[in-house]
Design a protein around this motif. Structure first.
Motif, PDB file in Angstrom:
ATOM      1  N   PRO A 169       0.812  -1.231   0.000  1.00  0.00           N
ATOM      2  CA  PRO A 169       0.000   0.000   0.000  1.00  0.00           C
ATOM      3  C   PRO A 169       0.842   1.276   0.000  1.00  0.00           C
ATOM      4  CG  PRO A 169      -0.864  -1.599   1.569  1.00  0.00           C
ATOM      5  CD  PRO A 169       0.469  -2.123   1.119  1.00  0.00           C
ATOM      6  N   GLU A 170       1.946   1.263   0.747  1.00  0.00           N
ATOM      7  CA  GLU A 170       2.801   2.449   0.774  1.00  0.00           C
ATOM      8  C   GLU A 170       3.424   2.692  -0.596  1.00  0.00           C
ATOM      9  OE1 GLU A 170       6.677   4.264   3.196  1.00  0.00           O
ATOM     10  OE2 GLU A 170       5.884   2.274   3.700  1.00  0.00           O
ATOM     11  N   LEU A 171       3.856   1.625  -1.266  1.00  0.00           N
ATOM     12  CA  LEU A 171       4.467   1.774  -2.583  1.00  0.00           C
ATOM     13  C   LEU A 171       3.451   2.251  -3.611  1.00  0.00           C
ATOM     14  CD1 LEU A 171       7.199   1.430  -3.919  1.00  0.00           C
ATOM     15  CD2 LEU A 171       6.562  -0.910  -4.523  1.00  0.00           C
ATOM     16  N   LEU A 172       2.206   1.846  -3.487  1.00  0.00           N
ATOM     17  CA  LEU A 172       1.168   2.338  -4.384  1.00  0.00           C
ATOM     18  C   LEU A 172       0.928   3.834  -4.187  1.00  0.00           C
ATOM     19  CD1 LEU A 172      -1.431  -0.569  -4.262  1.00  0.00           C
ATOM     20  CD2 LEU A 172      -0.036   0.134  -6.224  1.00  0.00           C
ATOM     21  N   ARG A 173       1.028   4.288  -2.925  1.00  0.00           N
ATOM     22  CA  ARG A 173       0.841   5.718  -2.642  1.00  0.00           C
ATOM     23  C   ARG A 173       2.037   6.537  -3.108  1.00  0.00           C
ATOM     24  NH1 ARG A 173      -0.805   3.695   2.398  1.00  0.00           N
ATOM     25  NH2 ARG A 173       1.178   4.381   3.307  1.00  0.00           N
ATOM     26  N   ARG A 174       3.242   5.945  -3.010  1.00  0.00           N
ATOM     27  CA  ARG A 174       4.465   6.686  -3.352  1.00  0.00           C
ATOM     28  C   ARG A 174       5.331   5.828  -4.264  1.00  0.00           C
ATOM     29  NH1 ARG A 174       7.323   8.914   1.879  1.00  0.00           N
ATOM     30  NH2 ARG A 174       7.138   6.762   2.593  1.00  0.00           N
ATOM     31  N   PRO A 175       4.939   5.669  -5.533  1.00  0.00           N
ATOM     32  CA  PRO A 175       5.642   4.737  -6.430  1.00  0.00           C
ATOM     33  C   PRO A 175       7.093   5.101  -6.690  1.00  0.00           C
ATOM     34  CG  PRO A 175       4.040   6.075  -7.638  1.00  0.00           C
ATOM     35  CD  PRO A 175       3.769   6.309  -6.182  1.00  0.00           C
ATOM     36  N   TRP A 176       7.479   6.360  -6.494  1.00  0.00           N
ATOM     37  CA  TRP A 176       8.863   6.755  -6.718  1.00  0.00           C
ATOM     38  C   TRP A 176       9.838   6.066  -5.752  1.00  0.00           C
ATOM     39  CZ3 TRP A 176       4.910   9.950  -5.130  1.00  0.00           C
ATOM     40  CH2 TRP A 176       4.936  10.374  -3.804  1.00  0.00           C
ATOM     41  N   LEU A 177       9.324   5.506  -4.666  1.00  0.00           N
ATOM     42  CA  LEU A 177      10.185   4.785  -3.732  1.00  0.00           C
ATOM     43  C   LEU A 177      10.779   3.528  -4.357  1.00  0.00           C
ATOM     44  CD1 LEU A 177       8.100   4.991  -0.420  1.00  0.00           C
ATOM     45  CD2 LEU A 177      10.100   6.342  -1.055  1.00  0.00           C
ATOM     46  N   LEU A 178      10.186   3.068  -5.451  1.00  0.00           N
ATOM     47  CA  LEU A 178      10.693   1.867  -6.110  1.00  0.00           C
ATOM     48  C   LEU A 178      12.135   2.049  -6.568  1.00  0.00           C
ATOM     49  CD1 LEU A 178      10.083  -0.977  -7.179  1.00  0.00           C
ATOM     50  CD2 LEU A 178       9.232   0.095  -9.279  1.00  0.00           C
ATOM     51  N   VAL A 179      12.488   3.251  -6.988  1.00  0.00           N
ATOM     52  CA  VAL A 179      13.863   3.517  -7.431  1.00  0.00           C
ATOM     53  C   VAL A 179      14.839   3.275  -6.291  1.00  0.00           C
ATOM     54  CG1 VAL A 179      15.443   5.278  -8.306  1.00  0.00           C
ATOM     55  CG2 VAL A 179      13.081   5.163  -9.163  1.00  0.00           C
ATOM     56  N   ARG A 180      14.518   3.787  -5.108  1.00  0.00           N
ATOM     57  CA  ARG A 180      15.368   3.579  -3.931  1.00  0.00           C
ATOM     58  C   ARG A 180      15.522   2.103  -3.620  1.00  0.00           C
ATOM     59  NH1 ARG A 180      12.504   4.458   1.659  1.00  0.00           N
ATOM     60  NH2 ARG A 180      11.553   2.569   0.785  1.00  0.00           N
ATOM     61  N   ASP A 181      14.425   1.375  -3.655  1.00  0.00           N
ATOM     62  CA  ASP A 181      14.453  -0.031  -3.273  1.00  0.00           C
ATOM     63  C   ASP A 181      15.212  -0.878  -4.277  1.00  0.00           C
ATOM     64  OD1 ASP A 181      12.902   0.207  -0.859  1.00  0.00           O
ATOM     65  OD2 ASP A 181      11.185   0.589  -2.133  1.00  0.00           O
ATOM     66  N   LEU A 182      15.073  -0.574  -5.550  1.00  0.00           N
ATOM     67  CA  LEU A 182      15.808  -1.323  -6.558  1.00  0.00           C
ATOM     68  C   LEU A 182      17.307  -1.083  -6.439  1.00  0.00           C
ATOM     69  CD1 LEU A 182      13.463  -0.914  -9.648  1.00  0.00           C
ATOM     70  CD2 LEU A 182      13.893  -2.992  -8.335  1.00  0.00           C
ATOM     71  N   ARG A 183      17.703   0.132  -6.121  1.00  0.00           N
ATOM     72  CA  ARG A 183      19.126   0.428  -5.939  1.00  0.00           C
ATOM     73  C   ARG A 183      19.691  -0.376  -4.769  1.00  0.00           C
ATOM     74  NH1 ARG A 183      20.487   5.310  -4.298  1.00  0.00           N
ATOM     75  NH2 ARG A 183      22.526   5.346  -5.302  1.00  0.00           N
ATOM     76  N   LYS A 184      18.912  -0.518  -3.717  1.00  0.00           N
ATOM     77  CA  LYS A 184      19.391  -1.273  -2.562  1.00  0.00           C
ATOM     78  C   LYS A 184      19.467  -2.763  -2.875  1.00  0.00           C
ATOM     79  CE  LYS A 184      18.030   2.128   0.865  1.00  0.00           C
ATOM     80  NZ  LYS A 184      17.109   2.520   1.943  1.00  0.00           N
ATOM     81  N   LEU A 185      18.497  -3.261  -3.612  1.00  0.00           N
ATOM     82  CA  LEU A 185      18.553  -4.662  -4.011  1.00  0.00           C
ATOM     83  C   LEU A 185      19.729  -4.926  -4.929  1.00  0.00           C
ATOM     84  CD1 LEU A 185      14.863  -5.753  -4.685  1.00  0.00           C
ATOM     85  CD2 LEU A 185      16.356  -6.470  -2.832  1.00  0.00           C
ATOM     86  N   ALA A 186      20.177  -3.893  -5.649  1.00  0.00           N
ATOM     87  CA  ALA A 186      21.293  -4.056  -6.577  1.00  0.00           C
ATOM     88  C   ALA A 186      22.623  -4.207  -5.861  1.00  0.00           C
ATOM     89  CB  ALA A 186      21.351  -2.871  -7.539  1.00  0.00           C
ATOM     90  N   GLY A 187      22.651  -4.005  -4.541  1.00  0.00           N
ATOM     91  CA  GLY A 187      23.883  -4.287  -3.818  1.00  0.00           C
ATOM     92  C   GLY A 187      24.459  -3.155  -3.020  1.00  0.00           C
ATOM     93  N   LEU A 188      23.687  -2.074  -2.812  1.00  0.00           N
ATOM     94  CA  LEU A 188      24.180  -0.998  -1.960  1.00  0.00           C
ATOM     95  C   LEU A 188      23.957  -1.414  -0.515  1.00  0.00           C
ATOM     96  CD1 LEU A 188      22.880   2.109  -3.911  1.00  0.00           C
ATOM     97  CD2 LEU A 188      25.113   1.022  -4.016  1.00  0.00           C
ATOM     98  N   ARG A 189      24.999  -1.938   0.131  1.00  0.00           N
ATOM     99  CA  ARG A 189      24.870  -2.546   1.448  1.00  0.00           C
ATOM    100  C   ARG A 189      24.780  -1.452   2.504  1.00  0.00           C
ATOM    101  NH1 ARG A 189      26.153  -7.896   0.978  1.00  0.00           N
ATOM    102  NH2 ARG A 189      26.511  -8.090   3.199  1.00  0.00           N
ATOM    103  N   ASP A 190      23.690  -1.438   3.251  1.00  0.00           N
ATOM    104  CA  ASP A 190      23.493  -0.351   4.203  1.00  0.00           C
ATOM    105  C   ASP A 190      23.029  -0.852   5.559  1.00  0.00           C
ATOM    106  OD1 ASP A 190      20.957  -1.196   3.597  1.00  0.00           O
ATOM    107  OD2 ASP A 190      20.135   0.796   3.230  1.00  0.00           O
ATOM    108  N   SER A 191      23.177  -2.137   5.827  1.00  0.00           N
ATOM    109  CA  SER A 191      22.709  -2.635   7.109  1.00  0.00           C
ATOM    110  C   SER A 191      23.424  -3.927   7.469  1.00  0.00           C
ATOM    111  CB  SER A 191      21.200  -2.887   7.059  1.00  0.00           C
ATOM    112  OG  SER A 191      20.948  -4.148   6.467  1.00  0.00           O
ATOM    113  N   PRO A 192      23.301  -4.382   8.715  1.00  0.00           N
ATOM    114  CA  PRO A 192      23.936  -5.643   9.107  1.00  0.00           C
ATOM    115  C   PRO A 192      23.486  -6.832   8.278  1.00  0.00           C
ATOM    116  CG  PRO A 192      23.272  -4.409  11.040  1.00  0.00           C
ATOM    117  CD  PRO A 192      22.675  -3.706   9.855  1.00  0.00           C
ATOM    118  N   SER A 193      22.353  -6.727   7.628  1.00  0.00           N
ATOM    119  CA  SER A 193      21.868  -7.854   6.821  1.00  0.00           C
ATOM    120  C   SER A 193      22.027  -7.585   5.332  1.00  0.00           C
ATOM    121  CB  SER A 193      20.408  -8.136   7.149  1.00  0.00           C
ATOM    122  OG  SER A 193      19.626  -7.022   6.795  1.00  0.00           O
TER     123      SER A 193
END
Length: 217
Positions: A169-193
């Motif tokens: 639901p949040e992504l439907l309200r703010r679809p531009w967040l998909l860019v951020r999430d795809l960049r993180k999935l691409a390997g920008l490591r930002d957390s212990p996991s």
């Protein structure tokens, strides 16, 4: 705080008599704007019903901000002394334990603030993305483990893992967040996991919160 988490807190507090809820100390309260505007369900579900019952509520955070009654660090002796002076019968500590480097020390201070017969209500993420504030240690326990590990001197009254919404639901309200999430999935490591900063893993599975009510006998 998730809205479903706030509703869980409201239900648990409604089960308790007035004499067990006042004064109530809300640790890690953030400011008035956060509780009433950014996440208005916090005030609507948790604190407005308490005020209607005549409960004295003391909000405490590290910084002096509007809506913070006591700016104090519970890990310092001076801060602990100021918090103890509230004489709280009930203490809320919501979504705070994952944001400290020494959660055992914080838990010890929290337990020290609970009087005989008093209550401590704790929530912490169980399944939730990395969210630094300013850090996130990725502490994601179930409530029983948290109680045994951090609060051995308190009796666990109720433990529950509460399911919240998915990320969809949040992504439907703010679809531009998909860019951020795809960049993180691409390997920008930002957390212990690793790439846990991406919320896409929660598109179909719910956020979940560990919730516990503890009492000192």
């Amino acid at each position: 705080m998730l809205e479903v988490e706030a509703r869980w807190l409201r239900a648990r507090l409604q089960e308790l008599p007035d004499g067990e809820l006042s004064p109530l100390l809300n640790l890690g309260s953030s400011d008035l704007h956060f509780r009433t505007e950014a996440q208005p369900w916090i005030d609507r579900e948790v604190f407005a019903p308490l005020r209607a019952r005549g409960a004295e509520i003391v909000h405490s955070d590290l910084k002096t901000l509007p809506g913070v009654d006591i700016a104090a660090d519970a890990l310092s002796e001076a801060g602990l002394s100021r918090l103890r002076a509230v004489g709280a019968r009930a203490i809320l500590c919501c979504n705070m334990l994952e944001h400290v480097t020494d959660r055992a020390a914080l838990a010890e201070r929290l337990a020290a603030l609970v009087p005989a017969g008093g209550l401590l209500v704790v929530t912490v993420p169980f399944s939730y993305p990395y969210h630094p504030d300013p850090i996130d240690t990725y502490y994601r326990p179930d409530p029983e483990d948290m109680s045994r590990e951090l609060f051995p001197g308190l009796r666990l009254v109720r433990a529950e893992i509460v399911d919240g919404p998915t990320y969809a639901p949040e992504l439907l309200r703010r679809p531009w967040l998909l860019v951020r999430d795809l960049r993180k999935l691409a390997g920008l490591r930002d957390s212990p996991s690793g790439t846990a900063g991406s919320r896409l893993r929660w598109l179909r599975r719910p956020y979940r919160v560990s919730c516990a009510v503890l009492r000192r006998e």
